[in-house]
Design an enzyme around this catalytic site. Sequence first.
Site, PDB file in Angstrom:
ATOM      1  N   LEU A 132      -0.320  56.526 -83.322  1.00  0.00           N
ATOM      2  CA  LEU A 132      -0.689  55.355 -84.124  1.00  0.00           C
ATOM      3  C   LEU A 132      -0.830  54.132 -83.215  1.00  0.00           C
ATOM      4  O   LEU A 132      -0.152  53.126 -83.383  1.00  0.00           O
ATOM      5  CB  LEU A 132       0.352  55.107 -85.223  1.00  0.00           C
ATOM      6  CG  LEU A 132      -0.166  54.215 -86.366  1.00  0.00           C
ATOM      7  CD1 LEU A 132      -1.197  54.938 -87.203  1.00  0.00           C
ATOM      8  CD2 LEU A 132       0.987  53.770 -87.259  1.00  0.00           C
ATOM      9  N   SER A 134      -3.900  51.562 -81.250  1.00  0.00           N
ATOM     10  CA  SER A 134      -4.904  50.654 -81.831  1.00  0.00           C
ATOM     11  C   SER A 134      -5.936  51.405 -82.663  1.00  0.00           C
ATOM     12  O   SER A 134      -6.299  50.970 -83.746  1.00  0.00           O
ATOM     13  CB  SER A 134      -5.622  49.875 -80.749  1.00  0.00           C
ATOM     14  OG  SER A 134      -4.863  49.844 -79.585  1.00  0.00           O
ATOM     15  N   ILE A 135      -6.396  52.552 -82.142  1.00  0.00           N
ATOM     16  CA  ILE A 135      -7.411  53.289 -82.889  1.00  0.00           C
ATOM     17  C   ILE A 135      -6.798  53.895 -84.142  1.00  0.00           C
ATOM     18  O   ILE A 135      -7.346  53.788 -85.241  1.00  0.00           O
ATOM     19  CB  ILE A 135      -8.075  54.374 -82.011  1.00  0.00           C
ATOM     20  CG1 ILE A 135      -8.875  53.694 -80.893  1.00  0.00           C
ATOM     21  CG2 ILE A 135      -8.979  55.281 -82.850  1.00  0.00           C
ATOM     22  CD1 ILE A 135      -9.500  54.649 -79.899  1.00  0.00           C
ATOM     23  N   SER A 154       4.189  59.531 -83.221  1.00  0.00           N
ATOM     24  CA  SER A 154       3.883  58.713 -82.055  1.00  0.00           C
ATOM     25  C   SER A 154       5.016  58.930 -81.070  1.00  0.00           C
ATOM     26  O   SER A 154       6.044  59.507 -81.436  1.00  0.00           O
ATOM     27  CB  SER A 154       3.849  57.248 -82.521  1.00  0.00           C
ATOM     28  OG  SER A 154       2.876  56.526 -81.845  1.00  0.00           O
ATOM     29  N   VAL A 210     -10.838  62.847 -82.370  1.00  0.00           N
ATOM     30  CA  VAL A 210     -11.669  61.870 -81.663  1.00  0.00           C
ATOM     31  C   VAL A 210     -10.934  61.417 -80.403  1.00  0.00           C
ATOM     32  O   VAL A 210     -11.218  60.361 -79.853  1.00  0.00           O
ATOM     33  CB  VAL A 210     -12.018  60.636 -82.535  1.00  0.00           C
ATOM     34  CG1 VAL A 210     -12.953  61.027 -83.665  1.00  0.00           C
ATOM     35  CG2 VAL A 210     -10.773  59.965 -83.071  1.00  0.00           C
ATOM     36  N   GLY A 211      -9.974  62.237 -79.951  1.00  0.00           N
ATOM     37  CA  GLY A 211      -9.205  61.894 -78.761  1.00  0.00           C
ATOM     38  C   GLY A 211      -9.803  62.583 -77.544  1.00  0.00           C
ATOM     39  O   GLY A 211     -10.824  62.174 -77.007  1.00  0.00           O
ATOM     40  N   ARG A 212      -9.137  63.679 -77.139  1.00  0.00           N
ATOM     41  CA  ARG A 212      -9.645  64.471 -76.035  1.00  0.00           C
ATOM     42  C   ARG A 212      -9.564  65.944 -76.447  1.00  0.00           C
ATOM     43  O   ARG A 212      -8.635  66.344 -77.145  1.00  0.00           O
ATOM     44  CB  ARG A 212      -8.809  64.268 -74.764  1.00  0.00           C
ATOM     45  CG  ARG A 212      -9.063  62.940 -74.079  1.00  0.00           C
ATOM     46  CD  ARG A 212     -10.436  62.906 -73.432  1.00  0.00           C
ATOM     47  NE  ARG A 212     -10.752  61.626 -72.829  1.00  0.00           N
ATOM     48  CZ  ARG A 212     -11.321  60.610 -73.447  1.00  0.00           C
ATOM     49  NH1 ARG A 212     -11.630  60.715 -74.729  1.00  0.00           N
ATOM     50  NH2 ARG A 212     -11.582  59.493 -72.822  1.00  0.00           N
ATOM     51  N   GLU A 241     -16.317  70.399 -72.305  1.00  0.00           N
ATOM     52  CA  GLU A 241     -17.635  69.846 -72.644  1.00  0.00           C
ATOM     53  C   GLU A 241     -18.579  70.037 -71.467  1.00  0.00           C
ATOM     54  O   GLU A 241     -18.163  69.943 -70.305  1.00  0.00           O
ATOM     55  CB  GLU A 241     -17.484  68.357 -72.950  1.00  0.00           C
ATOM     56  CG  GLU A 241     -16.685  68.142 -74.214  1.00  0.00           C
ATOM     57  CD  GLU A 241     -16.265  66.702 -74.412  1.00  0.00           C
ATOM     58  OE1 GLU A 241     -16.834  65.819 -73.752  1.00  0.00           O
ATOM     59  OE2 GLU A 241     -15.368  66.478 -75.230  1.00  0.00           O
ATOM     60  N   HIS A 259     -19.177  63.957 -78.415  1.00  0.00           N
ATOM     61  CA  HIS A 259     -18.377  62.923 -77.757  1.00  0.00           C
ATOM     62  C   HIS A 259     -19.039  61.561 -77.970  1.00  0.00           C
ATOM     63  O   HIS A 259     -19.321  60.829 -77.031  1.00  0.00           O
ATOM     64  CB  HIS A 259     -18.245  63.220 -76.254  1.00  0.00           C
ATOM     65  CG  HIS A 259     -17.016  62.601 -75.665  1.00  0.00           C
ATOM     66  ND1 HIS A 259     -16.215  63.238 -74.750  1.00  0.00           N
ATOM     67  CD2 HIS A 259     -16.434  61.408 -75.856  1.00  0.00           C
ATOM     68  CE1 HIS A 259     -15.198  62.460 -74.412  1.00  0.00           C
ATOM     69  NE2 HIS A 259     -15.312  61.335 -75.058  1.00  0.00           N
ATOM     70  N   ALA A 261     -17.914  59.185 -80.328  1.00  0.00           N
ATOM     71  CA  ALA A 261     -17.145  58.278 -81.184  1.00  0.00           C
ATOM     72  C   ALA A 261     -17.323  56.807 -80.813  1.00  0.00           C
ATOM     73  O   ALA A 261     -17.203  55.945 -81.668  1.00  0.00           O
ATOM     74  CB  ALA A 261     -15.669  58.655 -81.190  1.00  0.00           C
TER      75      ALA A 261
END
Lengths: 301, 314
Positions: A132, A134-135, A154, A210-212, A241, A259, A261
């Site tokens: 949790l 900023s994004i 977190s 939407v991270g890695r 990727e 990728h 986002a």
Amino acid sequence: MEEEQELKDHREERELQIVLLLGLTPPPLFKFFPELLQKFKFLSPFEYPTTPIHQFLKFHAQSIKVMICMGGRNEATCELGDAADFAVGLLLDVLRRISASNRYVRSGLWPLKGEYPLGLKVGGQRVGIVGLGSIGSEVAKRLDAFGCSISYNSRRKKVSILFPYYSHVCDLAANCDILILCCALTDETYHIINKDVLSALGKDGVIINVGRGALVDEKALVRFLVRGEIGGAGLDVFENEPTVPKEFLELDNVVLTLHKAVHTLSSLSALYELTMANLEAFFSNKPLLSPVNYEQEAVTL
Amino acid sequence: MESIGVLMTCPMSNYLEEELEKKFKLFKIWKHTDQKDQFLKENSQSIRAIVGNAAVGASSELIDSLPKLEIVSSYSVGLDKIDLNKCKEKGIRVSNTPDVLTDDVADLAIALILSTLRRICESDRYVRNGLWKKGDFKLSTKFTGKSVGIIGLGRIGAAIAERAAAFDCPISYFSRSEKPNTNYKYYSNILDLAANCQILVVACALTEETRHIVNRQVIDALGPKGVVINIGRGPHIDEPELVSALVEGRLGGAGLDVYENEPEVPEELLGLDNVVLLPHVGSGTFETRNAMADLVIGNLEAYFSNKPLLTPVV
């Protein structure tokens, strides 16, 4: 005349600072911001696909002063809103089957096969945000307006946040319908989503990443999706990727993006400006605008 | 109530069909399309109710052929397929399914905005076609903070505004009259609305006045960076004008759930990357469709027990 021009070019080249660029594919930066090429000479391993990367780096080691790794979060740019928007977009797509029914219409099946299968209501879904920061906070703010209930995991509980906190991702998964991955990739978060977490999430569960890619044990995710042991997934990132597990391509309950986002003109403009400003500061011996604090961040490349 | 005849206009929900069969005498007119007139003649004396939906409603013709008709209970919130004037004249009651589908339709509007602006479906297509390996440099358009203009600030329009506000979008709207107690900017003229927003969402009811409310002038005012989202009814938009604007690049993109002649979708749209095309799934979730069915049944049961309708229209 030609020789003179060539010498002149070489001299100009020598005067440009050399910057090593590491990224997924040749950066879209150059296509949209060609001025960068006038100020710096960029080296990208992508232009030498047959050279192993360690060899490439060894060859150029003495001349490289700066290395840019494309991608990665930075709170000084406007990527936060874009990344959060994209996470919500992926979630809505999976629940309401947007890409799948769009495919249905485009292939002319609507008049032939009739009504498309129903999706799932968004409001009332229990959403667990992994990371949790900023994004993650921006995602929570948006999904709150859709009537979702939010909880999170977190590194540490956030004192000012009222959403329920779970110290273990498995517990978060057991108490949610949807997991949204918004955390950084570190030694601790590598494969944080593994088969135990997927089992805990359950057969109606949805994963949005939407991270890695490496936050998820991709092989396990493939197994769970193929066997119907999980409800669906929206994935913007993958472990290798641009390779995407071919099993995903057969599934209608998975949404796959490239990728993207933060690939909006506004985010990339902001990223470009910050990058340029950092480069110029560095080469004029001024303080960097957005340095990384190594002790705090423990980042793995 | 098992002897009360209810005519269902088309297949719309297995759950609804089963419940209607349990509680009433159900006539499924779509199973007799070849001898429709014959079927109606034979059964018209027993049919006291019609259950229709957004596709096939209670037309003037159908109402005229059912002299014992007392109530139309629509499996939709939209009333454009019901001859309301005729119902009023003949004292026929009408009910619909408001509120239960508001959230789903509003969710879908935002889903369409995000898919269109952020090119989600397009990316998914690229990956599935193996094109990612060739590299892709198309940037998408940011949604957060973009101006959203809503045509019709009723239940659905207001729900869309609430969601868009969470993305920090400035909201404006066009409506027959200004709504009290909102912070949104009101335009009394739809051209002004279109000129002052980037994303135009159709969320009003379809009536004679709102047919083709999005026409060439509105599309021109919205402009080449604008996006049209339609979760209302197909006839809200002048479809040929929309198609040519998209094909010619005079409009930036479109997210559509409805069309003028469903299930027909203009072929030119199928070839465009900047449109998202959905098969009228606005209320398409299990939970909502069941809630709608319960409301249809609830209205019929209330009527035939001489109780007030749950969600009356006429």
